[in-house]
Design a protein around this motif. Sequence first.
Motif: not given
Length: 206
Positions: A134-140, A145-151, A159-161, A197-204
């Motif tokens: 449960x929590x472990x995979x979400x935190x992982x 996603x935090x790093x992917x957002x930052x880059x 990233x948590x959402x 998911x990647x279609x919605x949130x991936x940067x073009x």
Amino acid sequence: MIDTKEKILLTALRLFARDGYEAVSVSTIAGELGMSKCALYKHYKNKRDIFDSIVERMYRIDAERSAQYDVPADTYDADAEAYKSVAWDSIRSFTTAQFVFWTEDDFARSFRRMLTLEQYRNPEMAELYHSCIVDGPVDYMRSIFGEMTASGVLTDVDPELLALEFYSPMFLLIGASDIKQDRKKHLDMLNRHMEQFISCYGRKKN
């Protein structure tokens, strides 16, 4: 042919998954195998030793799979650098492999069922259930996603959402696979979810 120690481990896990860890004794395990308790103690010190060996194997399998699909094996705090270069294709392949493992591998399915049963009776099991399922995979995924957002790979969203939205369908489909034995359909739904998911949130790329 598996050796006696392996037979003990697999039999114990099967019984833990069926009846719950607390309800199964060393005598029960030995009896199921047609051996004496003394013979069992030559391989494991006690029931807890068997359980610890089961958990150790699960962590080892997870680390091996992480290496296979080029995603971080350690937590973000232990190896933040590994989270900075994770590719979307690696996430997708790893997620698919995890789903297949949790729904089709007898060892993993029994482990998950044991924790599902015991989480309501044993605080340690509840913590392990949340850490592994449960929590472990979400935190992982939040860390990735935090790093992917930052880059700039993903759009600038919490990233948590993102992690919660990404992992929740997988959690739901794993549970559904226990009732409806249609894993091919569930796997197809998971893959469609990941593509959307990647279609919605991936940067073009420009």
